[in-house]
Motif scaffolding. Sequence first.
Motif, mmCIF file in Angstrom:
data_model
loop_
_atom_site.group_PDB
_atom_site.id
_atom_site.type_symbol
_atom_site.label_atom_id
_atom_site.label_comp_id
_atom_site.label_asym_id
_atom_site.label_seq_id
_atom_site.Cartn_x
_atom_site.Cartn_y
_atom_site.Cartn_z
ATOM 1 N N ALA A 27 -33.193 -73.474 -10.696
ATOM 2 C CA ALA A 27 -33.175 -73.307 -9.238
ATOM 3 C C ALA A 27 -33.938 -72.054 -8.842
ATOM 4 C CB ALA A 27 -31.739 -73.203 -8.746
ATOM 5 N N TYR A 28 -34.568 -72.107 -7.684
ATOM 6 C CA TYR A 28 -35.093 -70.904 -7.038
ATOM 7 C C TYR A 28 -34.201 -70.633 -5.837
ATOM 8 C CZ TYR A 28 -39.479 -71.511 -9.647
ATOM 9 O OH TYR A 28 -40.422 -71.645 -10.623
ATOM 10 N N ASN A 29 -33.692 -69.448 -5.736
ATOM 11 C CA ASN A 29 -32.793 -69.108 -4.613
ATOM 12 C C ASN A 29 -31.716 -70.177 -4.421
ATOM 13 O OD1 ASN A 29 -34.664 -66.995 -4.163
ATOM 14 N ND2 ASN A 29 -35.910 -68.417 -2.966
ATOM 15 N N TYR A 30 -31.111 -70.561 -5.498
ATOM 16 C CA TYR A 30 -29.992 -71.521 -5.499
ATOM 17 C C TYR A 30 -30.403 -72.936 -5.109
ATOM 18 C CZ TYR A 30 -27.458 -67.172 -5.852
ATOM 19 O OH TYR A 30 -27.033 -65.944 -6.255
ATOM 20 N N LYS A 31 -31.682 -73.165 -4.848
ATOM 21 C CA LYS A 31 -32.114 -74.528 -4.547
ATOM 22 C C LYS A 31 -32.647 -75.147 -5.852
ATOM 23 C CE LYS A 31 -35.516 -77.065 -1.820
ATOM 24 N NZ LYS A 31 -36.673 -77.223 -2.722
ATOM 25 N N PRO A 32 -31.973 -76.180 -6.353
ATOM 26 C CA PRO A 32 -32.420 -76.762 -7.623
ATOM 27 C C PRO A 32 -33.796 -77.417 -7.490
ATOM 28 C CG PRO A 32 -30.263 -77.626 -6.985
ATOM 29 C CD PRO A 32 -30.807 -76.884 -5.809
ATOM 30 N N VAL A 33 -34.698 -77.083 -8.392
ATOM 31 C CA VAL A 33 -36.010 -77.733 -8.394
ATOM 32 C C VAL A 33 -36.173 -78.618 -9.627
ATOM 33 C CG1 VAL A 33 -37.095 -75.985 -6.958
ATOM 34 C CG2 VAL A 33 -37.112 -75.704 -9.427
ATOM 35 N N LEU A 34 -35.289 -78.420 -10.609
ATOM 36 C CA LEU A 34 -35.182 -79.359 -11.728
ATOM 37 C C LEU A 34 -33.707 -79.660 -11.897
ATOM 38 C CD1 LEU A 34 -37.539 -77.911 -14.496
ATOM 39 C CD2 LEU A 34 -37.931 -79.953 -13.098
ATOM 40 N N GLY A 37 -46.147 -86.275 -11.403
ATOM 41 C CA GLY A 37 -45.174 -86.212 -10.312
ATOM 42 C C GLY A 37 -45.837 -85.519 -9.129
ATOM 43 N N PRO A 38 -45.295 -85.701 -7.930
ATOM 44 C CA PRO A 38 -45.931 -85.130 -6.743
ATOM 45 C C PRO A 38 -45.890 -83.599 -6.735
ATOM 46 C CG PRO A 38 -43.798 -86.103 -6.192
ATOM 47 C CD PRO A 38 -44.081 -86.450 -7.624
ATOM 48 N N ASN A 39 -46.610 -82.981 -5.817
ATOM 49 C CA ASN A 39 -46.554 -81.532 -5.658
ATOM 50 C C ASN A 39 -45.111 -81.110 -5.426
ATOM 51 O OD1 ASN A 39 -49.320 -81.086 -5.831
ATOM 52 N ND2 ASN A 39 -49.600 -81.584 -3.660
ATOM 53 N N GLY A 40 -44.719 -80.054 -6.087
ATOM 54 C CA GLY A 40 -43.364 -79.553 -5.896
ATOM 55 C C GLY A 40 -42.316 -80.296 -6.717
ATOM 56 N N ALA A 41 -42.760 -81.205 -7.593
ATOM 57 C CA ALA A 41 -41.811 -81.992 -8.401
ATOM 58 C C ALA A 41 -41.117 -81.159 -9.467
ATOM 59 C CB ALA A 41 -42.548 -83.159 -9.057
ATOM 60 N N GLY A 42 -41.702 -79.997 -9.767
ATOM 61 C CA GLY A 42 -41.104 -79.140 -10.789
ATOM 62 C C GLY A 42 -41.843 -79.172 -12.119
ATOM 63 N N LYS A 43 -43.086 -79.649 -12.114
ATOM 64 C CA LYS A 43 -43.840 -79.788 -13.362
ATOM 65 C C LYS A 43 -44.116 -78.414 -14.000
ATOM 66 C CE LYS A 43 -47.167 -82.008 -11.214
ATOM 67 N NZ LYS A 43 -46.614 -82.013 -9.834
ATOM 68 N N SER A 44 -44.654 -77.499 -13.191
ATOM 69 C CA SER A 44 -44.910 -76.142 -13.715
ATOM 70 C C SER A 44 -43.613 -75.466 -14.100
ATOM 71 C CB SER A 44 -45.609 -75.272 -12.662
ATOM 72 O OG SER A 44 -46.871 -75.785 -12.375
ATOM 73 N N THR A 45 -42.596 -75.680 -13.289
ATOM 74 C CA THR A 45 -41.286 -75.071 -13.568
ATOM 75 C C THR A 45 -40.742 -75.560 -14.907
ATOM 76 O OG1 THR A 45 -40.841 -74.930 -11.199
ATOM 77 C CG2 THR A 45 -38.949 -74.777 -12.666
ATOM 78 N N LEU A 46 -40.952 -76.832 -15.202
ATOM 79 C CA LEU A 46 -40.483 -77.381 -16.476
ATOM 80 C C LEU A 46 -41.167 -76.662 -17.641
ATOM 81 C CD1 LEU A 46 -38.910 -79.453 -18.169
ATOM 82 C CD2 LEU A 46 -40.804 -81.050 -17.838
HETATM 83 P P1 ADP Z 1 -45.201 -78.684 -9.395
HETATM 84 O O1 ADP Z 1 -45.765 -77.959 -10.570
HETATM 85 O O2 ADP Z 1 -44.661 -80.046 -9.741
HETATM 86 O O3 ADP Z 1 -46.132 -78.780 -8.210
HETATM 87 P P2 ADP Z 1 -43.474 -76.387 -9.206
HETATM 88 O O4 ADP Z 1 -42.735 -76.373 -10.482
HETATM 89 O O5 ADP Z 1 -44.629 -75.454 -9.053
HETATM 90 O O6 ADP Z 1 -43.924 -77.884 -8.872
HETATM 91 O O7 ADP Z 1 -42.472 -76.100 -8.010
HETATM 92 C C1 ADP Z 1 -41.245 -76.792 -7.847
HETATM 93 C C2 ADP Z 1 -40.543 -76.315 -6.601
HETATM 94 O O8 ADP Z 1 -40.133 -74.959 -6.776
HETATM 95 C C3 ADP Z 1 -41.383 -76.355 -5.334
HETATM 96 O O9 ADP Z 1 -40.561 -76.765 -4.272
HETATM 97 C C4 ADP Z 1 -41.832 -74.924 -5.178
HETATM 98 O O10 ADP Z 1 -42.015 -74.628 -3.821
HETATM 99 C C5 ADP Z 1 -40.658 -74.154 -5.747
HETATM 100 N N1 ADP Z 1 -41.078 -72.873 -6.335
HETATM 101 C C6 ADP Z 1 -41.986 -72.702 -7.325
HETATM 102 N N2 ADP Z 1 -42.102 -71.410 -7.663
HETATM 103 C C7 ADP Z 1 -41.248 -70.732 -6.862
HETATM 104 C C8 ADP Z 1 -40.890 -69.359 -6.731
HETATM 105 N N3 ADP Z 1 -41.451 -68.410 -7.508
HETATM 106 N N4 ADP Z 1 -39.969 -69.042 -5.800
HETATM 107 C C9 ADP Z 1 -39.372 -69.980 -5.035
HETATM 108 N N5 ADP Z 1 -39.665 -71.287 -5.114
HETATM 109 C C10 ADP Z 1 -40.587 -71.671 -6.011
#
Ligand code: ADP
Length: 258
Positions: free
Chosen positions: A28-35, A52-61
């Motif tokens: 989660a970022y700021n308590y909002k789950p992204v994965l 997956g679409p933009n914001g799907a969490g690919k980079s985060t994974l």
């Molecule tokens: P993807 O690679 O699939 O486009 P990301 O993993 O970059 O997606 O991002 C997933 C979600 O997390 C998005 O909603 C993005 O806005 C949010 N996010 C990414 N990095 C941060 C960060 N450093 N702080 C807050 N939110 C973030």
Amino acid sequence: MTENHHHQIKQSSSTKRIAVKVDDLTVAYNYKPVLWDIDLEIPEGVLMAIVGPNGAGKSTLIKSILGILKPLAGSIRIYNKPYSKQRALVAYVPQKGSVDWDFPTTALDVVTMGTYGSLGWIKRPRQRHKKAALEALEKVGMLPFKNRQISQLSGGQQQRIFLARALVQNASIYFMDEPFQGVDATTEIAIINILKELRKANKTVIVVHHDLQTVPEYFDWVTFLNVKKIATGPVKDIFNDDNLTKTYGINYKVSVQE
Ligand code: ADP
């Protein structure tokens, strides 16, 4: 004969080793789950796209697997050990533009740094490190630019330099975040050829990828991601309209050339 036969069956049905295993991962970022509660097994030797679409969490994974981000919950194993014990097995090519090259360093320096690994920064590179770096630069077609400041290369050229650096690391698992983003057709072909070469050497290659049309041509394994894991497996089995629609949320159709 029975015994022999039995042995053969045992061998052919033996499963591949799991290179990367993700269990119950929530980030989660700021308590909002992204994965959300991701389970994932990536077998050794696959060339896998994460789509997956933009914001799907690919980079985060990817960043979570590499320990760059701390998950809320879950565990990550690289060949059945924590990443901290397996660093030497892993190479990472970050997203283009995510690295700020303010300090003066040449293309050759950047690639040579990749060979350090266990050497650390203090020791001077030896001749064999430099030779490996030059070979990798040649492979990605950047040898003529070896003495160029990295900041004075185009984005696509910097991407090739990063790829060369990953190559000299001689890792077992490669993570690449959109390596084809904004590169020209020649570079794209050069990169995909290198990825296929890595797979031939039984390396595991994991790529965040955006161009759905090229998935069947470039990759043999795919993970569909949109906060949750939608599906993961062989491209030939699961790369279909059903999973694309589930992932992209619209009635998605990709015309796959057979
Ligand atoms: P993807 O690679 O699939 O486009 P990301 O993993 O970059 O997606 O991002 C997933 C979600 O997390 C998005 O909603 C993005 O806005 C949010 N996010 C990414 N990095 C941060 C960060 N450093 N702080 C807050 N939110 C973030």
